[in-house]
Scaffold this active site. Sequence first.
Site, PDB file in Angstrom:
ATOM      1  N   ALA A 279       0.840  -1.199   0.000  1.00 52.42           N
ATOM      2  CA  ALA A 279       0.000   0.000   0.000  1.00 52.42           C
ATOM      3  C   ALA A 279       0.875   1.249   0.000  1.00 52.42           C
ATOM      4  O   ALA A 279       1.924   1.274   0.644  1.00 52.42           O
ATOM      5  CB  ALA A 279      -0.894   0.020   1.233  1.00 52.42           C
ATOM      6  N   ASP A 280       0.452   2.273  -0.717  1.00 52.43           N
ATOM      7  CA  ASP A 280       1.072   3.576  -0.520  1.00 52.43           C
ATOM      8  C   ASP A 280       0.834   3.950   0.950  1.00 52.43           C
ATOM      9  O   ASP A 280      -0.051   3.391   1.601  1.00 52.43           O
ATOM     10  CB  ASP A 280       0.470   4.622  -1.465  1.00 52.43           C
ATOM     11  CG  ASP A 280       1.393   5.829  -1.638  1.00 52.43           C
ATOM     12  OD1 ASP A 280       2.342   5.999  -0.835  1.00 52.43           O
ATOM     13  OD2 ASP A 280       1.165   6.623  -2.578  1.00 52.43           O
ATOM     14  N   TRP A 281       1.615   4.885   1.467  1.00 53.26           N
ATOM     15  CA  TRP A 281       1.613   5.148   2.907  1.00 53.26           C
ATOM     16  C   TRP A 281       0.245   5.674   3.380  1.00 53.26           C
ATOM     17  O   TRP A 281      -0.158   6.768   3.015  1.00 53.26           O
ATOM     18  CB  TRP A 281       2.761   6.096   3.244  1.00 53.26           C
ATOM     19  CG  TRP A 281       4.032   5.356   3.559  1.00 53.26           C
ATOM     20  CD1 TRP A 281       4.794   5.504   4.687  1.00 53.26           C
ATOM     21  CD2 TRP A 281       4.698   4.339   2.788  1.00 53.26           C
ATOM     22  NE1 TRP A 281       5.862   4.627   4.669  1.00 53.26           N
ATOM     23  CE2 TRP A 281       5.824   3.906   3.527  1.00 53.26           C
ATOM     24  CE3 TRP A 281       4.443   3.702   1.570  1.00 53.26           C
ATOM     25  CZ2 TRP A 281       6.697   2.892   3.072  1.00 53.26           C
ATOM     26  CZ3 TRP A 281       5.303   2.711   1.123  1.00 53.26           C
ATOM     27  CH2 TRP A 281       6.409   2.328   1.866  1.00 53.26           C
ATOM     28  N   LEU A 282      -0.458   4.849   4.114  1.00 49.99           N
ATOM     29  CA  LEU A 282      -1.820   5.095   4.595  1.00 49.99           C
ATOM     30  C   LEU A 282      -2.871   5.012   3.487  1.00 49.99           C
ATOM     31  O   LEU A 282      -3.947   5.577   3.594  1.00 49.99           O
ATOM     32  CB  LEU A 282      -1.950   6.439   5.325  1.00 49.99           C
ATOM     33  CG  LEU A 282      -1.131   6.614   6.606  1.00 49.99           C
ATOM     34  CD1 LEU A 282      -1.434   7.971   7.224  1.00 49.99           C
ATOM     35  CD2 LEU A 282      -1.394   5.511   7.612  1.00 49.99           C
ATOM     36  N   ALA A 283      -2.564   4.280   2.430  1.00 44.75           N
ATOM     37  CA  ALA A 283      -3.556   4.096   1.365  1.00 44.75           C
ATOM     38  C   ALA A 283      -4.441   2.886   1.623  1.00 44.75           C
ATOM     39  O   ALA A 283      -5.404   2.662   0.900  1.00 44.75           O
ATOM     40  CB  ALA A 283      -2.873   3.949   0.008  1.00 44.75           C
TER      41      ALA A 283
END
Length: 861
Positions: A279-283
Amino acid sequence: MKPSQLLFVALAALTVDASPMIQERQAGAFDSPPYFPSPKGGWVADWSSAYSKAHALVSQMTLAEKVNITTTVGWSMGKCVGNTGPVDRLGFPSICAQDGPLGIRFADLITAFPAGITTGATWDEDLIYARARAMGEEAKAKGVHVLLGPAVGPLGRAPQGGRNWEGFGSDPYLQGVAAHHAVKGIQDAGTQATIKHYIGNEQEHFRGDGWNHNTVSANIDDRTLHEVYLWPFSEAVRAGVAAVMCSYNTINGTYGCSNSKLLNGVLKDELGFQGYVMADWLAQRSGVEDMLSGLDQTQPGDGESWANGKSLWGDQLSRAVLNSSVPVDRLNDAVTRIVAAWYQLGQDKNYPPVSFSSWTTNDTDVLYKGANMGPIVKVNDHVDVRANHAEVARAVARDGITLLKNNGNILPLSQKDKIRVFGSDAGGNPNGGNSCPDRGCNSGVLGMGWGSGTADYYPDIETPIAAISQRARDVESILKDQVTADVTTMAGAKDARCLVFISSDAGEAYITVEGNQGDRNDIHAWHGGDDLVLGVANACKNTIVVMHTVGPIIVEKWVDHPNVKAIVNAHLPGREAGQSLAQVLFGDVSPSGHLPYTMGKRLEDWGAAVQLITTGTGRIDQEYKEKLNVDYKWFDANNITPRYEFGFGLSYTSFKYSRPSIRQLQRPSRLPPTPPKRGSTPTYPTNIPAASEVAWPKDITTRIPKYIYPYLENPEDVKVGKYPYPAGYSTTPKPAPAAGGAQGGNPALWDVIYEVSFNVKNTGKMTGKAVPQLYLEFPKSVEAPVRQLRGFKKIQLKRGEEQKVTLQLTRKDISTWDVTLQNWVVPQGDFVVRIGESSRKFVITCSTRGGCDEERGQHRD
Ligand SMILES: *[C@@H]1O[C@H](CO)[C@@H](O)[C@H](O)[C@H]1NC(C)=O
Ligand SMILES: *[C@@H]1O[C@H](CO)[C@@H](O)[C@H](O)[C@H]1NC(C)=O
Ligand SMILES: *[C@@H]1O[C@H](CO)[C@@H](O)[C@H](O)[C@H]1NC(C)=O
Ligand SMILES: *[C@@H]1O[C@H](CO)[C@@H](O)[C@H](O)[C@H]1NC(C)=O
């Protein structure tokens, strides 16, 4: 924020696990259909040895250990921007993931390479590879297992898009070639590459991070997805990429990391992706459903906001496995994919330890920075990993430089010339090149955009003014952007050569620079650059404009000014901004960059559909109405004359093309042959593990606040229950897609069907590099862009030297995506092949019916 909005956000956040991310599909609407189950990895021969080692290791793992590998420990809890929980018992380390696409972020003694857009402008496969290889070597030497690059999404459909400069240019074929070589380069050095951001992250406004429920939905039809946005990702997968990063935004209304159609269906089944989805950061948006939808690893571990310590996985994933909502074999597949990637890159043998901290430049720091506690430990060893990479960086920066205008051969300059330099972009940032965090300012020469895709210059960026002053004897400068009397006086000096430096910046949404929230508000030069050029040009007969820019800028106010003799687009040179430019300006080398995007005359020229969306609430629909006609294809389809077309770039020498020929190597069937059968995938017992495997170990006496652990308080109390699975959920694997069969898709798609050959001769006075480009016109039987890039090659030729060039067209190059058949189809009829030095200037035309013609009047010297 109004209280009513607060309530809405709070409710939405509360219901995140329960609210189905996959909505009912309505005919014709932009929704993402469900695609379950998540296909298992391991069936590709190239990966089978890595998978069998992974299988042996994962077979021994407890539930807590498996959860550790898929969940990262929380923001700033380890030295890297992402750190997985280790499995010490079995010798599997904490995996360090670090930005980014142009060098190692938050580290010293590294090389800040030219940005992706500059690299794309070289059109040089060897340099693309060399830069990536050097980045991979630096990452490994610093102990980084996973480099968070290259970036090919955004692709660059919107000229204002804030992160376009991280990728290689606004064309899928160019991005695809670059992605392929970049992944190879990084991974040949032993570092895992991450292709990102998957997919449709084409603007920063409302990109969907931070649990902002006003989110732009990239509404992309299936054919456009395949022929445009997916194309470069396919090339990365074909190159064996270890990781794919899913994006913040929604696609057809479903978040990138929750989108089973895109992760399970397109990426893992059709493209045969064998690595893992990160995941992208906090995605990450959901616990159970994102895992079912194909997400394999969450980053940086925290769930809904930075450093809150409440993971959607971690202990929640342990619970979800114990209560049977997440099937054990889905977790096993996620873990096996991550462990296999580690073996695949040989990272099990003597991998260097992480020797830097992202959070301090001090030698020592607290162990758990995110909680600001723990023992003081050594965190920065200052390992110098630069080797000779400055040379690679300089070569890329230099060979990306794109000469747009050179009236009367004003360039190259002579060392004897009287040189006057204007504009703050020629000098340094008065506070130092690294003074703004993540380069969140535009002060001094612009070497990169801003955001997470940056790295520190070391010790500072090399400035153009320093390099120019070294080369010529008579250099004076006023490095400011206002047209004051001293500027016009200096510009008016007799016989002066006036260099005017202008810039245009962009970056990631979390920093606003001079009123630009990531995306560019408009695409003119910043800091009154147009006025500066005009002010100087009105006084100086020989004005040369140098631009450092993230993308196209509008040059209409001065491009035809009779005193503007030359225009140089130096893109974003990274650290080596000075010598790379001086080598071109003073003629050590001929410029050989070509535009990786179109420079139009007005922003509207790119089409209404690609304009930035800056207002709206809820699901903000952004339909990709231009479909396949991105960038130059839109200009071609609508008969819009650009200022400088895609692929354009002048040289100090000239090239003549001759002896063209086209050869058919095989007669293509309409559809590719049936793909090979898949190999087998690892199997494990599927029973639910013992609850004790995730009980808090007795030896953890101090629990670090906000640290993400895999453990549960009373795991034996967790009950198996009925989970409201999303519509379309199934555990029966889907039949293998006809378009699949290997990494990147059906291997027959890369069968060479045609070869186009011709000779290129350097007819000018100095050594130079030519970039012959192949544009394909599809037969009239199918709707398609007027022309599409389908081949190019960079070749160096000494004066008088002639070389034969052969460009190949594969089955995929000559196919279109058929949405009904879900396959690549070769259309009926003849193709026209055009060879030229840009997307509009052709010197050879061939037809697949047979034969080639040389265009008249090609010779230019
Ligand atoms: C998005 O919706 C369009 C239009 O219905 C469809 O063609 C496409 O396949 C969908 N894509 C995804 C990823 O769901
Ligand atoms: C999981 O990772 C944490 C550190 O993040 C570590 O303390 C713990 O021992 C690991 N658990 C297992 C079971 O390996
Ligand atoms: C199982 O646990 C997960 C994580 O807490 C939760 O989201 C899910 O709803 C639970 N399933 C059931 C059936 O309670
Ligand atoms: C470096 O350490 C000093 C104290 O030793 C501290 O005051 C300072 O904030 C630290 N710097 C950084 C960047 O962490």
